[in-house]
Design a protein around this motif. Structure first.
Motif, mmCIF file in Angstrom:
data_model
loop_
_atom_site.group_PDB
_atom_site.id
_atom_site.type_symbol
_atom_site.label_atom_id
_atom_site.label_comp_id
_atom_site.label_asym_id
_atom_site.label_seq_id
_atom_site.Cartn_x
_atom_site.Cartn_y
_atom_site.Cartn_z
ATOM 1 N N PRO A 153 37.808 42.049 28.469
ATOM 2 C CA PRO A 153 38.116 43.028 29.305
ATOM 3 C C PRO A 153 38.701 42.656 30.715
ATOM 4 C CG PRO A 153 36.007 43.048 28.375
ATOM 5 C CD PRO A 153 36.344 41.993 27.990
ATOM 6 N N THR A 154 38.111 41.375 31.060
ATOM 7 C CA THR A 154 38.895 40.919 32.507
ATOM 8 C C THR A 154 40.124 40.382 32.050
ATOM 9 O OG1 THR A 154 36.650 40.026 32.916
ATOM 10 C CG2 THR A 154 38.222 39.418 34.458
ATOM 11 N N LYS A 157 42.443 43.288 31.750
ATOM 12 C CA LYS A 157 42.714 43.836 33.291
ATOM 13 C C LYS A 157 43.681 43.141 34.025
ATOM 14 C CE LYS A 157 39.896 45.218 36.981
ATOM 15 N NZ LYS A 157 38.841 44.287 37.679
ATOM 16 N N LYS A 158 43.578 41.731 34.266
ATOM 17 C CA LYS A 158 44.205 40.851 34.668
ATOM 18 C C LYS A 158 45.651 40.847 34.145
ATOM 19 C CE LYS A 158 40.446 38.389 37.073
ATOM 20 N NZ LYS A 158 41.061 38.418 38.689
#
Lengths: 188, 288
Positions: A153-154, A157-158
């Protein structure tokens, strides 16, 4: 230490084949072991680089293709950079990988050949690497689907992982290269 | 200063920040990077672990496109740089490889296109003195560990990047933008990136050891010019806590990101927000 090799092995062929493919002359190795000392995975493997060369010199056979360094080698090329006789040991490992794949005797830790196939599959399809498909394909193949899943997820997102496949490459050219190279990278 | 620019596949995925910061810095310094149209994957480690001709022919396709543009090829990814340099070396030194590459491409490639890493362009074509003049926000003595890894340096007769045991190109750039370039013994070590997914344990152990060395030298951040090193050292810090019990919080930036900050380029344009370990110490030193 004592090095034992199998009797009546096909070692002459293996040494000759490795020397031919990697374009090296193993007779010039005098076992100074600078390669083994600089190797970041020497301490993790059954036979470090200088010992692999010695085994080839002594006529080791195809059993050597299954030694763990063949797939644990990081291709960092410290061995080659530090060899006083310019023996390209990283090239020797690449030659052993190719021979092991062709003979169907690869015993890879972590299944690098699967990773390589999934990577090259995406290159063949899109002309460029498609990380998401490659990673999912590799993890499905190894049954380790949950490894690293918490980072996903990170990363998304990034923007550290493209969701859509790459576009803009000259795909026909890449297909031509794969066909001509008759690569072992294709799915089997 | 005009070049054919080869972004590499990671530039649109795991290393978008590498690509963004390279373009932003080039623009700010008047370096003209013309993206090669229709560029294709260099094959990376998967190709050279599989087949020597595949490994040489894939980069050769892009080198031929750069040749048509009549420009040197600039690469900002150390892995693509290495594969392209290896192709040049292989087709020049092995007539058999050159012949097979010609057969694969339907076109002869003679190995004549110069392959330059963007760090080489900054170091040799622009030069640290000109870079220094362009600095708007010096780093105020930020302690920087310059990390090279493998692909830029080895084998030295193939890449010709810098001294393979004690390179200094990155340090010179760090000093030019007002940082303190640390002397530290980890800069040519391997991060283990080639096994990042296949033997993650090895990558985590190697990368943790490198961060430990940088930390012991007093580093406030690490800079790199390789997306594989950046991923190993940055993303894998999340795993290091499981094996070492330590949370390092060591920022790992691309050299182009650090240079971009010193040129006054907004952090967002440099992809700073994409780093897994937020570079708080770096932004503080720059009053950002």
């Amino acid at each position: 230490m004592t090095i034992r090799i199998k009797k009546r092995s096909t070692g002459k062929n293996l040494r000759t084949e490795v020397e031919k493919r990697a374009e090296v002359d193993l007779a010039t190795c005098y076992q100074c072991k600078k390669c083994s000392i600089g190797c970041p995975v020497s301490g993790l493997v059954a036979s470090p680089p200088a010992e692999i060369i010695r085994r080839l010199q002594l006529g080791a056979g195809d059993e050597l293709l299954q030694t763990d360094l063949v797939w644990t080698c990081l291709s960092c090329e410290t061995c080659y950079a530090r060899c006083p006789n310019e023996i390209n040991f990283a090239g020797i490992i690449d030659a052993m990988r190719a021979i092991a794949l062709e003979k169907g005797v690869a015993r890879p830790a972590g299944n690098s050949p699967l990773f390589n196939r999934r990577f090259l599959d995406t290159v063949k399809s899109y002309g460029r690497a498609y990380d998401l498909q490659m990673i999912v394909g590799y993890k499905l193949g190894t049954g380790k689907l949950m490894d690293d899943v918490e980072k996903f997820p990170t990363m998304l997102k990034k923007g550290k992982m493209a969701i859509l496949p790459p576009s803009g490459a000259d795909k026909s050219k890449v297909k031509r290269i794969f066909n001509a190279a008759k690569s072992k990278g294709k799915s089997r | 200063m005009k070049y054919a620019y080869y972004p590499g596949c990671a530039s649109h995925s795991t290393a978008r920040d590498m690509h963004e910061s390279c373009l932003a810095v080039a623009k700010a310094l008047g370096i003209d990077l013309q993206e090669i149209k229709g560029w294709t994957c260099c094959g990376a480690s998967a190709a050279h672990q599989t087949d020597r001709i595949l490994a040489a022919a894939l980069p050769a396709a892009n080198l031929l496109l750069a040749k048509e543009m009549n420009l040197d090829m600039v690469v900002n990814c150390a892995a693509c740089y290495s594969r392209s340099k290896n192709t040049n070396y292989d087709v020049v030194n092995s007539p058999a490889v050159r012949k097979k590459v010609k057969n694969a491409l339907g076109q002869d490639y003679d190995g004549s296109v110069a392959v330059r890493h963007f760090v080489e362009v900054l170091s040799h074509d622009l030069g640290p003195a000109k870079l220094k003049k362009a600095v708007k926000q010096p780093l105020n003595g930020l302690k920087v560990a310059s990390y090279y890894g493998c692909y830029l340096l080895r084998p030295p007769e193939v890449t010709g990047f810098d001294n393979p045991e004690n390179p200094t190109l990155l340090e010179n750039l760090v000093e030019a933008i007002g940082g303190e370039a640390l002397e530290w013994p980890g800069k040519v070590e391997c991060c283990g990136g080639a096994l990042n997914l296949t033997r993650t344990d090895i990558t985590v152990a190697r990368s943790a050891a490198i961060i430990e060395i940088a930390k012991a030298a007093g580093a406030e951040c690490i800079v790199t010019a390789c997306p594989m090193c950046q991923t190993s050292l940055d993303l894998r810090q999340l795993d290091m806590v499981k094996t070492t019990g330590k949370t390092y919080n060591m920022p790992v930036l691309y050299i182009t990101q650090l240079i971009g900050l010193s040129l006054g380029i907004p952090p967002k344009e440099l992809g700073i927000n994409r780093l897994m370990v937020p570079p708080k110490a770096v932004l503080q030193a720059l009053n950002l």
